[in-house]
Design an enzyme around this catalytic site. Sequence first.
Site, mmCIF file in Angstrom:
data_model
loop_
_atom_site.group_PDB
_atom_site.id
_atom_site.type_symbol
_atom_site.label_atom_id
_atom_site.label_comp_id
_atom_site.label_asym_id
_atom_site.label_seq_id
_atom_site.Cartn_x
_atom_site.Cartn_y
_atom_site.Cartn_z
ATOM 1 C CD GLU A 14 2.732 -5.489 7.928
ATOM 2 O OE1 GLU A 14 3.110 -6.485 7.810
ATOM 3 O OE2 GLU A 14 3.320 -4.624 7.494
ATOM 4 C CG HIS B 99 -0.250 0.144 2.514
ATOM 5 N ND1 HIS B 99 0.525 1.132 2.827
ATOM 6 C CD2 HIS B 99 0.070 -0.863 3.491
ATOM 7 C CE1 HIS B 99 1.058 1.069 4.185
ATOM 8 N NE2 HIS B 99 0.867 -0.423 4.344
#
Length: 200
Positions: free
Chosen positions: A89, A10
């Site tokens: 994550e 990202h």
Amino acid sequence: MTKKIYVIRHGETVFHSERKLQGHCNSPLTNKGEAQARSVGAELKKHLSGQNYQVYCSSLGRAVQTANIICEAISFPQLDLLQDDRLKEFSLGAWEQQTISDLVENNPNLLDQRDWYLRAPDCESYESVRNRLLSWLSELPDEQDVVVVSHGLTGIVLRGILQNYSYQDVWLQDLPQDAFFIVENDVAKRVNCKLIEAVA
């Protein structure tokens, strides 16, 4: 096995700009992060032209935001974007929302090891992340290419799995936000993306 897997991190977030750790918490993309996502999308479009592919992303907001921008750039319907918790994550436990400078102040040698993140109290283990990625990979269709928008640390673990890397080699990889990786036949190729600024 899936033909090609495009592994994307990202874009830059507010926490990145403040040098804070995020983990499972979230902050939105900065203007630079949005520009990075547009740039990745523009370059990715060249590689996907005429291909059969599916787009996946982590369910965390910053990855979804990045994936939506990329979907727009590659003309992929946002409603067909598949979010998956297994692409999230690492949870960084007690260090989430802490600044790196504060952590280093309390742990002067912290950054000596590339995997220093995993020293966080209550941090998710490497094996946990690896196992959830293996679970996700096991369900991918054979006949499609795959675009995946994930995170810095999860992304290097994924690339490591796809290239049969050792634990040590996983942590030697870089974590760019202005590039993506095409993994095919156990080899990752880096594709750099020229930044597209927002039009005023």
